[in-house]
Design a protein around this motif. Structure first.
Motif, PDB file in Angstrom:
ATOM      1  N   ALA A  27       0.929  -1.042   0.139  1.00 36.78           N
ATOM      2  CA  ALA A  27      -0.036  -0.131   0.019  1.00 36.78           C
ATOM      3  C   ALA A  27       0.968   1.196  -0.032  1.00 36.78           C
ATOM      4  N   LEU A  28       0.441   2.267  -0.750  1.00 41.70           N
ATOM      5  CA  LEU A  28       1.301   3.639  -0.551  1.00 41.70           C
ATOM      6  C   LEU A  28       0.747   4.231   0.537  1.00 41.70           C
ATOM      7  N   GLY A  29       1.816   5.016   1.160  1.00 41.63           N
ATOM      8  CA  GLY A  29       1.629   5.668   2.108  1.00 41.63           C
ATOM      9  C   GLY A  29       1.979   5.202   3.714  1.00 41.63           C
ATOM     10  N   ILE A  30       2.537   3.952   3.668  1.00 41.24           N
ATOM     11  CA  ILE A  30       2.894   3.320   4.738  1.00 41.24           C
ATOM     12  C   ILE A  30       4.241   3.779   5.427  1.00 41.24           C
ATOM     13  N   GLU A  31       4.830   4.440   4.341  1.00 44.14           N
ATOM     14  CA  GLU A  31       6.237   4.804   5.116  1.00 44.14           C
ATOM     15  C   GLU A  31       6.008   6.088   6.283  1.00 44.14           C
ATOM     16  N   GLY A  32       7.067   5.547   7.143  1.00 46.58           N
ATOM     17  CA  GLY A  32       6.815   6.643   8.300  1.00 46.58           C
ATOM     18  C   GLY A  32       5.608   6.609   9.154  1.00 46.58           C
ATOM     19  N   GLN A  33       4.675   5.402   8.901  1.00 51.98           N
ATOM     20  CA  GLN A  33       3.346   5.418   9.576  1.00 51.98           C
ATOM     21  C   GLN A  33       3.716   4.416  11.039  1.00 51.98           C
ATOM     22  N   ASP A  34       3.087   4.554  11.783  1.00 51.62           N
ATOM     23  CA  ASP A  34       3.176   3.892  13.095  1.00 51.62           C
ATOM     24  C   ASP A  34       2.081   2.695  13.397  1.00 51.62           C
ATOM     25  N   SER A  35       1.091   2.616  12.467  1.00 51.33           N
ATOM     26  CA  SER A  35      -0.093   1.691  12.674  1.00 51.33           C
ATOM     27  C   SER A  35       0.132   0.292  12.646  1.00 51.33           C
ATOM     28  N   SER A  36      -0.234  -0.688  12.922  1.00 50.33           N
ATOM     29  CA  SER A  36      -0.111  -1.982  12.796  1.00 50.33           C
ATOM     30  C   SER A  36       0.054  -2.322  11.253  1.00 50.33           C
ATOM     31  N   TYR A  37      -0.989  -1.509  10.542  1.00 50.49           N
ATOM     32  CA  TYR A  37      -0.994  -2.008   9.203  1.00 50.49           C
ATOM     33  C   TYR A  37       0.203  -1.637   8.592  1.00 50.49           C
ATOM     34  N   ALA A  38       0.487  -0.352   8.789  1.00 45.45           N
ATOM     35  CA  ALA A  38       1.786   0.094   8.015  1.00 45.45           C
ATOM     36  C   ALA A  38       3.083  -0.727   8.406  1.00 45.45           C
ATOM     37  N   LEU A  39       3.344  -0.849   9.717  1.00 43.57           N
ATOM     38  CA  LEU A  39       4.578  -1.437  10.160  1.00 43.57           C
ATOM     39  C   LEU A  39       4.528  -2.924   9.631  1.00 43.57           C
ATOM     40  N   THR A  40       3.769  -3.536   9.483  1.00 42.74           N
ATOM     41  CA  THR A  40       3.595  -5.166   9.206  1.00 42.74           C
ATOM     42  C   THR A  40       3.674  -5.276   8.060  1.00 42.74           C
ATOM     43  N   LYS A  41       3.085  -4.427   7.056  1.00 38.33           N
ATOM     44  CA  LYS A  41       3.150  -4.422   5.552  1.00 38.33           C
ATOM     45  C   LYS A  41       4.647  -4.081   5.198  1.00 38.33           C
ATOM     46  N   ALA A  42       5.320  -3.228   5.967  1.00 34.01           N
ATOM     47  CA  ALA A  42       6.593  -2.618   5.488  1.00 34.01           C
ATOM     48  C   ALA A  42       7.551  -3.476   5.853  1.00 34.01           C
ATOM     49  N   GLU A  43       7.359  -4.347   6.970  1.00 30.59           N
ATOM     50  CA  GLU A  43       8.458  -5.488   7.181  1.00 30.59           C
ATOM     51  C   GLU A  43       8.566  -6.487   6.073  1.00 30.59           C
ATOM     52  N   ALA A  44       7.386  -6.906   5.516  1.00 32.74           N
ATOM     53  CA  ALA A  44       7.369  -7.881   4.413  1.00 32.74           C
ATOM     54  C   ALA A  44       7.952  -7.250   3.311  1.00 32.74           C
ATOM     55  N   ASP A  45       7.683  -5.937   2.848  1.00 30.53           N
ATOM     56  CA  ASP A  45       8.014  -5.376   1.639  1.00 30.53           C
ATOM     57  C   ASP A  45       9.617  -5.320   1.679  1.00 30.53           C
ATOM     58  N   ASN A  46      10.154  -4.806   3.083  1.00 32.57           N
ATOM     59  CA  ASN A  46      11.389  -4.600   3.034  1.00 32.57           C
ATOM     60  C   ASN A  46      12.347  -5.987   2.812  1.00 32.57           C
ATOM     61  N   THR A  47      11.555  -7.083   3.308  1.00 34.52           N
ATOM     62  CA  THR A  47      12.233  -8.429   2.905  1.00 34.52           C
ATOM     63  C   THR A  47      12.554  -8.661   1.648  1.00 34.52           C
ATOM     64  N   LEU A  48      11.324  -8.579   0.916  1.00 35.41           N
ATOM     65  CA  LEU A  48      11.291  -8.899  -0.524  1.00 35.41           C
ATOM     66  C   LEU A  48      12.415  -7.919  -1.282  1.00 35.41           C
ATOM     67  N   LEU A  49      12.398  -6.722  -0.614  1.00 38.93           N
ATOM     68  CA  LEU A  49      13.487  -5.618  -1.529  1.00 38.93           C
ATOM     69  C   LEU A  49      14.715  -6.177  -1.144  1.00 38.93           C
ATOM     70  N   ALA A  50      15.105  -6.540  -0.217  1.00 39.31           N
ATOM     71  CA  ALA A  50      16.485  -7.132   0.342  1.00 39.31           C
ATOM     72  C   ALA A  50      16.838  -8.115  -0.369  1.00 39.31           C
ATOM     73  N   LEU A  51      16.131  -9.256  -0.636  1.00 31.58           N
ATOM     74  CA  LEU A  51      16.269 -10.337  -1.463  1.00 31.58           C
ATOM     75  C   LEU A  51      16.590  -9.999  -2.725  1.00 31.58           C
ATOM     76  N   THR A  52      15.865  -9.084  -3.367  1.00 30.76           N
ATOM     77  CA  THR A  52      15.926  -8.674  -4.615  1.00 30.76           C
ATOM     78  C   THR A  52      17.258  -7.823  -4.862  1.00 30.76           C
ATOM     79  N   GLU A  53      17.648  -6.939  -3.762  1.00 32.23           N
ATOM     80  CA  GLU A  53      18.889  -6.201  -3.900  1.00 32.23           C
ATOM     81  C   GLU A  53      20.105  -7.124  -3.938  1.00 32.23           C
ATOM     82  N   ARG A  54      19.736  -8.362  -3.083  1.00 32.52           N
ATOM     83  CA  ARG A  54      21.061  -9.246  -3.186  1.00 32.52           C
ATOM     84  C   ARG A  54      21.003 -10.054  -4.182  1.00 32.52           C
ATOM     85  N   GLY A  55      19.890  -9.930  -5.316  1.00 32.15           N
ATOM     86  CA  GLY A  55      20.120 -10.788  -6.369  1.00 32.15           C
ATOM     87  C   GLY A  55      19.453 -12.173  -6.319  1.00 32.15           C
ATOM     88  N   GLU A  56      18.827 -12.497  -5.051  1.00 29.77           N
ATOM     89  CA  GLU A  56      18.341 -13.676  -4.984  1.00 29.77           C
ATOM     90  C   GLU A  56      16.866 -13.880  -5.494  1.00 29.77           C
TER      91      GLU A  56
END
Length: 299
Positions: A109-138
């Motif tokens: 979802a757009l707009g979750i950056e910098g938000q402290d709601s449960s929705y934003a925080l939990t979505k961002a954690e998964a997003d960051n995992t996928l982005l990190a795996l992509t950055e590492r080339g996996e």
């Protein structure tokens, strides 16, 4: 491609499944109910129990790509966000890396950056995992972050359409000043299909929006105009009352209005010019404008 689609019976998931099928893909439709539309392969999955990569590996046999469209608006014992938004997707993404299923799409979802709601925080954690795996080339991952997704069957869209039928409206202050950029659900679904085909080179973040930013008040006025209704009378709800209504909304599972939704209205939910151009390029055409939303999604 054979595509594992998680959340296949949800609002966005149903449209993604249809778009994938229309583009010639085989859909393995994963949902809690194990139901699937005609032409899809049903798969019952208890997502809350899928918290380890080993839980997902058996489901990835013969799969060429994965799309995660699982999401809930309220945190509860029955549907805990930490499990559904974070732990299960993180395990899925790692399993894809382990199994060599490189193409992975995550509907966020757009707009979750910098938000402290449960929705934003939990979505961002998964997003960051996928982005990190992509950055590492996996993985070759894409995190899709849409603004308000509009279409029949969407809880928010249904609420907006009902509100637009009222001749008098009291909106929270955010509803009159914060800008959103609604994207038609067929465009959102088609973007997923394109990312498995012509736009398969796309990686990282993809902001998904319509072509015009407007306030909720302006969107409701546009919906009235599209039906040929006269303009409604609009007033501003006191901020304290808006917060109280959001608290009350949390107690009513039948409505999308609540503190999570109010939190997402605290700041503009729009794309930059470069982000909008990237979404247009993925789609291969201009997205649906706000003044055609009912004609494109409600007929």
């Amino acid at each position: 491609m054979r595509v594992l689609l998680c959340g296949a019976t949800g609002f966005i998931g149903r449209h993604i499944a249809r778009a994938l099928r229309d583009h010639g893909h085989q859909v393995l439709a994963a949902s809690r109910s194990g139901q699937a539309a005609v032409g899809q392969e049903p798969l019952a999955v208890n997502f809350m129990a899928m918290t380890q990569p080993s839980d997902w590996l058996p489901l990835l046999t013969g799969v060429d790509a994965v799309i995660n469209a699982v999401g809930v608006l309220r945190d509860s014992r029955r549907q805990p966000m930490q499990l559904l938004h974070t732990q299960a997707p993180q395990a899925l993404f790692q399993a894809c890396a382990d199994a060599g299923v490189r193409r992975v799409l995550q509907v966020s979802a757009l707009g979750i950056e910098g938000q402290d709601s449960s929705y934003a925080l939990t979505k961002a954690e998964a997003d960051n995992t996928l982005l990190a795996l992509t950055e590492r080339g996996e993985l070759d991952g894409v995190v899709l972050r849409p603004s308000v997704v509009f279409g029949r069957g969407g809880a928010g869209s249904e609420l907006f359409v009902k509100m637009s039928r009222l001749r008098w409206l009291a909106l929270p202050p955010e509803g009159r000043r914060t800008l959103i950029q609604p994207v038609a659900v067929p465009d959102m679904a088609n973007a997923c299909a394109q990312l498995l085909g012509p736009a398969s080179a796309t990686r990282g973040l993809l902001v998904c929006t319509g072509p015009q930013a407007l306030s909720l008040e302006a969107l409701l006025a546009s919906l009235r105009q599209q039906r040929g209704d006269k303009p409604a009378r609009v007033s501003t709800m006191p901020a304290a009352l808006a917060r109280g209504s959001a608290w009350a909304g949390d107690l009513l599972p039948c409505t999308p209005w609540g503190r999570q939704t109010l939190g997402l209205l605290q700041r503009d939910n729009t794309a930059s010019a470069a982000e909008a151009a990237q979404f247009d390029a993925v789609l291969g055409h201009a997205p649906c404008p706000p003044n055609q939303l009912l004609a494109r999604t409600w007929s």
